[in-house]
Design an enzyme around this catalytic site. Structure first.
Site, PDB file in Angstrom:
ATOM      1  N   CYS A  52       8.029  12.522   6.862  1.00 14.89           N
ATOM      2  CA  CYS A  52       6.716  13.137   6.677  1.00 14.89           C
ATOM      3  C   CYS A  52       6.895  14.285   5.680  1.00 14.89           C
ATOM      4  O   CYS A  52       7.785  15.126   5.871  1.00 14.89           O
ATOM      5  CB  CYS A  52       6.181  13.660   8.008  1.00 14.89           C
ATOM      6  SG  CYS A  52       4.671  14.639   7.815  1.00 14.89           S
ATOM      7  N   ASP A  59       9.406   8.993   9.823  1.00 13.01           N
ATOM      8  CA  ASP A  59       8.348   7.991   9.981  1.00 13.01           C
ATOM      9  C   ASP A  59       9.008   6.621   9.919  1.00 13.01           C
ATOM     10  O   ASP A  59       9.975   6.412   9.173  1.00 13.01           O
ATOM     11  CB  ASP A  59       7.315   8.109   8.854  1.00 13.01           C
ATOM     12  CG  ASP A  59       6.431   9.331   8.982  1.00 13.01           C
ATOM     13  OD1 ASP A  59       6.079   9.677  10.116  1.00 13.01           O
ATOM     14  OD2 ASP A  59       6.097   9.931   7.951  1.00 13.01           O
ATOM     15  N   VAL A  74      14.380 -10.115  -7.733  1.00 12.36           N
ATOM     16  CA  VAL A  74      14.996  -8.828  -7.411  1.00 12.36           C
ATOM     17  C   VAL A  74      16.348  -9.096  -6.757  1.00 12.36           C
ATOM     18  O   VAL A  74      16.491 -10.024  -5.949  1.00 12.36           O
ATOM     19  CB  VAL A  74      14.089  -7.947  -6.518  1.00 12.36           C
ATOM     20  CG1 VAL A  74      13.896  -8.550  -5.138  1.00 12.36           C
ATOM     21  CG2 VAL A  74      14.626  -6.532  -6.419  1.00 12.36           C
ATOM     22  N   GLU A  75      17.351  -8.340  -7.146  1.00  9.33           N
ATOM     23  CA  GLU A  75      18.668  -8.469  -6.538  1.00  9.33           C
ATOM     24  C   GLU A  75      18.602  -7.756  -5.193  1.00  9.33           C
ATOM     25  O   GLU A  75      18.214  -6.595  -5.107  1.00  9.33           O
ATOM     26  CB  GLU A  75      19.720  -7.856  -7.479  1.00  9.33           C
ATOM     27  CG  GLU A  75      21.154  -8.187  -7.098  1.00  9.33           C
ATOM     28  CD  GLU A  75      21.636  -7.390  -5.922  1.00  9.33           C
ATOM     29  OE1 GLU A  75      22.126  -8.015  -4.961  1.00  9.33           O
ATOM     30  OE2 GLU A  75      21.518  -6.147  -5.946  1.00  9.33           O
ATOM     31  N   SER A  76      18.941  -8.461  -4.121  1.00 11.49           N
ATOM     32  CA  SER A  76      18.640  -7.973  -2.774  1.00 11.49           C
ATOM     33  C   SER A  76      19.415  -6.713  -2.383  1.00 11.49           C
ATOM     34  O   SER A  76      18.879  -5.866  -1.674  1.00 11.49           O
ATOM     35  CB  SER A  76      18.842  -9.077  -1.734  1.00 11.49           C
ATOM     36  OG  SER A  76      20.191  -9.489  -1.709  1.00 11.49           O
ATOM     37  N   HIS A  93       2.559   7.802   4.007  1.00 11.67           N
ATOM     38  CA  HIS A  93       2.689   6.347   4.161  1.00 11.67           C
ATOM     39  C   HIS A  93       2.116   5.610   2.961  1.00 11.67           C
ATOM     40  O   HIS A  93       2.724   4.668   2.452  1.00 11.67           O
ATOM     41  CB  HIS A  93       1.955   5.862   5.412  1.00 11.67           C
ATOM     42  CG  HIS A  93       2.459   6.427   6.694  1.00 11.67           C
ATOM     43  ND1 HIS A  93       3.756   6.834   6.895  1.00 11.67           N
ATOM     44  CD2 HIS A  93       1.833   6.639   7.862  1.00 11.67           C
ATOM     45  CE1 HIS A  93       3.899   7.271   8.139  1.00 11.67           C
ATOM     46  NE2 HIS A  93       2.739   7.166   8.747  1.00 11.67           N
ATOM     47  N   GLU A  94       0.929   6.026   2.530  1.00 10.26           N
ATOM     48  CA  GLU A  94       0.261   5.336   1.437  1.00 10.26           C
ATOM     49  C   GLU A  94       1.083   5.434   0.150  1.00 10.26           C
ATOM     50  O   GLU A  94       1.228   4.457  -0.588  1.00 10.26           O
ATOM     51  CB  GLU A  94      -1.144   5.924   1.203  1.00 10.26           C
ATOM     52  CG  GLU A  94      -2.087   5.746   2.379  1.00 10.26           C
ATOM     53  CD  GLU A  94      -2.018   6.854   3.427  1.00 10.26           C
ATOM     54  OE1 GLU A  94      -2.937   6.915   4.253  1.00 10.26           O
ATOM     55  OE2 GLU A  94      -1.063   7.660   3.435  1.00 10.26           O
TER      56      GLU A  94
END
Length: 154
Positions: A52, A59, A74-76, A93-94
């Site tokens: 937060c 969070d 994407v390479e994991s 969060h957003e």
């Protein structure tokens, strides 16, 4: 079978420290070796954490990332390190959710990408954030993310 070119990857195959922040994280990509094939890729991060920005308290979220590749995947390991870099990063969060979607879209230029971020309650209110790069492809099977809304003990 086509061999994936991994010669430009810098994090795969060895010990790698968790980046200090999402901005410092190096997302990497590999060529999509099945050009012309349309399919969906899903990554699930059920233990995503960030901080937060006001209190510094942790969070927790359950992230679902779906995309339809165009020229890149994407390479994991780099994705895991990128997501892990939020662990000590303060953001709402957003902001976290949309930033992840935009950063992956910028890296991959996918046909389509969406992120569903299902955040656990803080202060009694769960926040779910949904972002997509455009309309869902109608001619390709995209499964439901399957994460129910938070129900508490009700």
């Amino acid at each position: 079978m086509v061999q994936t070119d991994t010669s430009k990857l810098t994090q795969l195959g060895g010990a790698t420290k968790l980046p200090n922040s999402p901005d410092d994280a190096q997302l990497e990509r590999v060529p999509h070796t099945h050009a012309g094939e349309r399919y969906a890729v899903r990554f699930t991060a059920p233990e995503f954490t960030s901080l937060c920005p006001m209190t510094g308290q942790p969070d927790f979220g359950h992230l679902m990332i779906d995309y339809v590749p165009r020229d890149w995947l994407v390479e994991s390991k780099s994705l895991k390190l990128f997501l892990g870099s939020f662990r000590n990063h303060g953001a709402f969060h957003e902001d976290c959710s949309v930033y992840i979607g935009k950063r992956l879209t910028e890296l991959l230029d996918p046909e389509w990408l969406r992120i569903g971020a299902y955040w656990y309650p803080r202060g009694g209110i769960p926040i779910d954030v949904f972002w997509a790069s455009g309309p869902e492809p109608k001619d390709l099977w995209i499964p439901d993310q399957g994460v129910p809304p938070y129900r508490g003990r009700g």
